[in-house]
Design a protein around this motif. Structure first.
Motif, PDB file in Angstrom:
ATOM      1  N   MET A   1      -2.550   6.867   1.199  1.00  0.00           N
ATOM      2  CA  MET A   1      -2.652   5.575   0.075  1.00  0.00           C
ATOM      3  C   MET A   1      -2.843   4.344   0.409  1.00  0.00           C
ATOM      4  O   MET A   1      -3.007   3.954   1.937  1.00  0.00           O
ATOM      5  N   ASP A   2      -3.697   3.220  -0.577  1.00  0.00           N
ATOM      6  CA  ASP A   2      -4.925   2.643   0.195  1.00  0.00           C
ATOM      7  C   ASP A   2      -4.211   1.327   0.899  1.00  0.00           C
ATOM      8  O   ASP A   2      -3.526   0.352  -0.096  1.00  0.00           O
ATOM      9  N   GLU A   3      -4.001   1.205   2.026  1.00  0.00           N
ATOM     10  CA  GLU A   3      -3.788  -0.052   2.225  1.00  0.00           C
ATOM     11  C   GLU A   3      -3.932  -1.346   1.950  1.00  0.00           C
ATOM     12  O   GLU A   3      -2.339  -2.084   2.165  1.00  0.00           O
ATOM     13  N   LYS A   4      -4.394  -1.923   1.525  1.00  0.00           N
ATOM     14  CA  LYS A   4      -5.083  -2.818   0.865  1.00  0.00           C
ATOM     15  C   LYS A   4      -4.661  -2.850  -0.671  1.00  0.00           C
ATOM     16  O   LYS A   4      -4.800  -3.656  -0.650  1.00  0.00           O
ATOM     17  N   ILE A   5      -4.101  -2.203  -0.895  1.00  0.00           N
ATOM     18  CA  ILE A   5      -3.609  -2.307  -2.433  1.00  0.00           C
ATOM     19  C   ILE A   5      -2.566  -2.875  -2.618  1.00  0.00           C
ATOM     20  O   ILE A   5      -1.375  -2.960  -1.928  1.00  0.00           O
ATOM     21  N   THR A   6      -2.531  -3.516  -3.017  1.00  0.00           N
ATOM     22  CA  THR A   6      -0.808  -4.431  -4.212  1.00  0.00           C
ATOM     23  C   THR A   6      -0.198  -4.069  -5.146  1.00  0.00           C
ATOM     24  O   THR A   6      -0.433  -2.768  -5.537  1.00  0.00           O
ATOM     25  N   TYR A   7       1.227  -3.722  -5.301  1.00  0.00           N
ATOM     26  CA  TYR A   7       2.138  -3.644  -6.490  1.00  0.00           C
ATOM     27  C   TYR A   7       0.988  -2.660  -7.632  1.00  0.00           C
ATOM     28  O   TYR A   7       0.570  -2.636  -8.334  1.00  0.00           O
ATOM     29  N   GLU A   8       0.793  -4.524  -7.687  1.00  0.00           N
ATOM     30  CA  GLU A   8      -0.202  -4.554  -9.226  1.00  0.00           C
ATOM     31  C   GLU A   8      -1.470  -4.726  -9.780  1.00  0.00           C
ATOM     32  O   GLU A   8      -1.598  -4.118 -10.561  1.00  0.00           O
ATOM     33  N   LYS A   9      -2.274  -3.921  -8.425  1.00  0.00           N
ATOM     34  CA  LYS A   9      -3.337  -3.195  -8.546  1.00  0.00           C
ATOM     35  C   LYS A   9      -2.230  -1.504  -8.665  1.00  0.00           C
ATOM     36  O   LYS A   9      -3.055  -0.977  -9.546  1.00  0.00           O
ATOM     37  N   ALA A  10      -1.279  -1.535  -8.088  1.00  0.00           N
ATOM     38  CA  ALA A  10      -1.373   0.194  -8.152  1.00  0.00           C
ATOM     39  C   ALA A  10      -0.790   0.634  -9.734  1.00  0.00           C
ATOM     40  O   ALA A  10      -0.888   1.145  -9.926  1.00  0.00           O
ATOM     41  N   ALA A  11       0.523  -0.675 -10.109  1.00  0.00           N
ATOM     42  CA  ALA A  11       0.641  -0.340 -11.590  1.00  0.00           C
ATOM     43  C   ALA A  11      -0.147  -0.364 -12.121  1.00  0.00           C
ATOM     44  O   ALA A  11      -0.134   0.097 -13.923  1.00  0.00           O
ATOM     45  N   ASN A  12      -0.958  -1.419 -12.504  1.00  0.00           N
ATOM     46  CA  ASN A  12      -2.550  -1.675 -13.223  1.00  0.00           C
ATOM     47  C   ASN A  12      -3.288   0.020 -13.433  1.00  0.00           C
ATOM     48  O   ASN A  12      -3.993   0.773 -14.277  1.00  0.00           O
ATOM     49  N   GLU A  13      -3.447   0.495 -12.137  1.00  0.00           N
ATOM     50  CA  GLU A  13      -4.070   1.629 -11.899  1.00  0.00           C
ATOM     51  C   GLU A  13      -3.606   2.462 -12.418  1.00  0.00           C
ATOM     52  O   GLU A  13      -4.448   3.741 -13.706  1.00  0.00           O
ATOM     53  N   LEU A  14      -2.127   2.969 -12.463  1.00  0.00           N
ATOM     54  CA  LEU A  14      -1.221   4.205 -13.136  1.00  0.00           C
ATOM     55  C   LEU A  14      -1.296   3.655 -14.616  1.00  0.00           C
ATOM     56  O   LEU A  14      -1.547   4.556 -15.649  1.00  0.00           O
ATOM     57  N   ASP A  15      -1.407   2.691 -14.889  1.00  0.00           N
ATOM     58  CA  ASP A  15      -1.659   2.048 -16.442  1.00  0.00           C
ATOM     59  C   ASP A  15      -2.637   2.821 -17.213  1.00  0.00           C
ATOM     60  O   ASP A  15      -2.604   3.359 -18.352  1.00  0.00           O
ATOM     61  N   ALA A  38      -1.342   9.305  -9.720  1.00  0.00           N
ATOM     62  CA  ALA A  38      -0.843   8.797 -10.514  1.00  0.00           C
ATOM     63  C   ALA A  38       0.791   9.258  -9.727  1.00  0.00           C
ATOM     64  O   ALA A  38       1.726   8.309  -9.602  1.00  0.00           O
ATOM     65  N   SER A  39       0.782  10.555  -9.573  1.00  0.00           N
ATOM     66  CA  SER A  39       1.754  10.840  -8.586  1.00  0.00           C
ATOM     67  C   SER A  39       2.040  10.053  -6.976  1.00  0.00           C
ATOM     68  O   SER A  39       3.027   9.197  -7.074  1.00  0.00           O
ATOM     69  N   GLN A  40       0.999   9.976  -6.572  1.00  0.00           N
ATOM     70  CA  GLN A  40       0.767   8.976  -4.904  1.00  0.00           C
ATOM     71  C   GLN A  40       1.389   7.126  -5.867  1.00  0.00           C
ATOM     72  O   GLN A  40       2.189   6.711  -5.308  1.00  0.00           O
ATOM     73  N   LEU A  41       0.695   6.960  -6.862  1.00  0.00           N
ATOM     74  CA  LEU A  41       1.287   5.861  -6.909  1.00  0.00           C
ATOM     75  C   LEU A  41       2.338   5.205  -7.512  1.00  0.00           C
ATOM     76  O   LEU A  41       3.165   3.935  -7.153  1.00  0.00           O
ATOM     77  N   ILE A  42       3.118   6.006  -8.389  1.00  0.00           N
ATOM     78  CA  ILE A  42       3.987   5.760  -8.412  1.00  0.00           C
ATOM     79  C   ILE A  42       5.263   5.704  -7.439  1.00  0.00           C
ATOM     80  O   ILE A  42       5.879   5.541  -7.351  1.00  0.00           O
TER      81      ILE A  42
END
Length: 64
Positions: A1-15, A38-42
């Motif tokens: 997982m990208d270390e720079k990703i935020t929760y909000e970015k991950a949730a938005n990408e998943l959406d 999607a599973s990685q983001l979850i």
């Protein structure tokens, strides 16, 4: 997982992935890749929420 990703970015990408799948915008060839991402983001989001909850509880415990 990208270390720079935020929760909000991950949730938005998943959406966005979920919307694309629901709207039949994902080809069969790309479906496995999208589901894997999607599973990685979850997993990332769940870990982030768990860690944040733990930190908040520690802070509250210190106050009380």
């Amino acid at each position: 997982m990208d270390e720079k990703i935020t929760y909000e970015k991950a949730a938005n990408e998943l959406d966005e992935i979920l919307k694309a799948i629901k709207n039949d915008e994902v080809t069969v060839d790309d479906l496995a890749e999208k589901v894997e991402r999607a599973s990685q983001l979850i997993v990332y989001c769940k870990e982030k929420l768990t860690n944040t909850e733990r930190k908040v509880e520690e802070i509250i415990d210190k106050l009380g």
